[in-house]
Design a protein around this motif. Structure first.
Motif, PDB file in Angstrom:
ATOM      1  N   GLY A  15       0.797  -1.210   0.000  1.00  0.00           N
ATOM      2  CA  GLY A  15       0.000   0.000   0.000  1.00  0.00           C
ATOM      3  C   GLY A  15       0.832   1.264   0.000  1.00  0.00           C
ATOM      4  N   VAL A  16       0.502   2.176  -0.905  1.00  0.00           N
ATOM      5  CA  VAL A  16       1.044   3.528  -0.873  1.00  0.00           C
ATOM      6  C   VAL A  16       0.047   4.353  -0.069  1.00  0.00           C
ATOM      7  N   ILE A  17       0.302   4.453   1.226  1.00  0.00           N
ATOM      8  CA  ILE A  17      -0.614   5.132   2.145  1.00  0.00           C
ATOM      9  C   ILE A  17      -0.367   6.630   2.052  1.00  0.00           C
ATOM     10  N   GLU A  51     -10.607   3.439   1.062  1.00  0.00           N
ATOM     11  CA  GLU A  51     -10.589   3.504  -0.403  1.00  0.00           C
ATOM     12  C   GLU A  51      -9.232   3.071  -0.928  1.00  0.00           C
ATOM     13  N   LEU A  52      -9.232   1.980  -1.698  1.00  0.00           N
ATOM     14  CA  LEU A  52      -8.020   1.493  -2.354  1.00  0.00           C
ATOM     15  C   LEU A  52      -8.143   1.698  -3.859  1.00  0.00           C
ATOM     16  N   ARG A  53      -7.071   2.163  -4.462  1.00  0.00           N
ATOM     17  CA  ARG A  53      -7.037   2.336  -5.911  1.00  0.00           C
ATOM     18  C   ARG A  53      -5.942   1.438  -6.488  1.00  0.00           C
ATOM     19  N   PRO A  54      -6.276   0.533  -7.408  1.00  0.00           N
ATOM     20  CA  PRO A  54      -5.226  -0.284  -8.030  1.00  0.00           C
ATOM     21  C   PRO A  54      -4.260   0.611  -8.780  1.00  0.00           C
ATOM     22  N   GLU A  75      -2.934   2.392  -4.151  1.00  0.00           N
ATOM     23  CA  GLU A  75      -2.937   3.660  -3.425  1.00  0.00           C
ATOM     24  C   GLU A  75      -4.007   3.574  -2.349  1.00  0.00           C
ATOM     25  N   VAL A  76      -3.618   3.844  -1.136  1.00  0.00           N
ATOM     26  CA  VAL A  76      -4.583   3.896  -0.037  1.00  0.00           C
ATOM     27  C   VAL A  76      -5.028   5.347   0.063  1.00  0.00           C
TER      28      VAL A  76
END
Length: 312
Positions: free
Chosen positions: A10-12, A65-68, A87-88
């Protein structure tokens, strides 16, 4: 036989644009190396579900919310690892470290911690890539009008410019590229030149952008810091990935004035074509800044646009 491992990472993202890294603890593989939080995808588990579970276990936060984003593959001595990066975009809870030796919030292009896990190194460069690309059309509106629009856009935050001017004579193109770079540099904006590697190199542009026809003939990545390509099919984006390009443009997502009569592929098809690629992919075609959230939900790094990039 080499062990294959699926990992979700995850890119938080914090409100100020910083992202979170963790340092691997003693007693693990690569102790002391920094990585993006996440962990192994268990059998029968979707990568997004694995990341949600890992973030709760490792950091005590809940991903809303997670974005591939991208998928990087790397061969370690102990396993062949596929890392599914998300992307978190939204999360709740207070970050508390339960696994790592240390945590650090970092900014793209200004990371202060090292070393990074080998598989994660290229991701740091991808995070430096701006989310919005403006594509010039001076041949249509005139050089003076384009440069005026460029100055306004740079003042408004534009940080990635593609010079695409197939109708300008070579000498005029050289002058135009130099003028674009002169205006972009004080803002820290990247400038890539479409289809003219010699012009890009002579002007000390940041990179080159390959037309889809050029991409098809390439067997090795051109020697520039930033290299991207225009793509219209899964075959083309996969080829761009094999060459190690830094990004791809994929579309048209919607109908455009540039290609009248050509129907857009839509965001669902975009998501299918852009899935599981090792580099960021921009949506292109009939888009504006208002489409950014929908684009990123579909797995796009951002959007590229011609007409809506240049405020009047």
């Amino acid at each position: 036989m080499v062990k294959r491992v699926e990992v979700a990472a995850g890119v938080i993202l914090r409100g100020d644009g910083a992202f979170l890294l963790g340092r691997r603890a003693p007693g693990t593989f690569y102790p002391g190396y920094w990585e993006f939080p996440g962990g192994k995808v268990e059998a029968g588990e979707a990568p997004a579900d694995a990341l949600r579970r890992e973030l709760e276990e490792e950091l005590g936060i809940r991903a809303i919310e997670l974005r591939p984003w991208i998928v990087r593959r790397h061969d370690y001595e102990h396993a062949r690892v596929s890392l599914h990066f998300f992307e978190v975009a939204r999360w709740e809870g207070e970050v508390r470290d339960h696994v790592h030796d240390a945590l650090a919030w970092q900014f793209a292009g200004a990371a202060e911690v090292a070393p990074m896990l080998p598989a994660n190194g290229p991701v740091m460069k991808a995070l430096r890539l701006p989310r919005f690309m403006g594509i010039t059309h001076a041949g249509e509106i005139g050089v003076a009008a384009q440069l005026e629009g460029l100055e306004r856009a740079l003042g408004g935050g534009l940080r990635l410019v593609q010079v695409r001017e197939s109708t300008l004579a070579v000498d005029d193109l050289r002058e135009f590229v130099a003028a674009v770079i002169e205006r972009a540099r004080p803002h820290g904006a990247l400038v890539v030149v479409n289809g003219e590697a010699r012009v890009a190199r002579a002007a000390a542009a940041d990179g080159v952008h390959l037309k889809s026809a050029e991409l098809a003939t390439m067997t090795a990545r051109p020697d520039f810091e930033w290299v991207g390509a225009s793509c219209h099919s899964r075959e083309e984006v996969e080829h761009a990935g094999r060459l190690g390009l830094d990004y791809a443009l994929l579309g048209p997502v919607q109908a455009t004035l540039t290609h009248p009569g050509v129907e857009g592929i839509g965001w669902q098809r975009f998501a299918e074509l852009a899935a599981d690629l090792p580099m960021p992919v921009f949506g292109l075609g009939g888009l504006s800044a208002a489409d950014m959230d929908e684009a990123r939900a579909a797995g796009a790094h951002g959007i590229a646009t011609i007409r809506s990039a240049w405020p009047r």
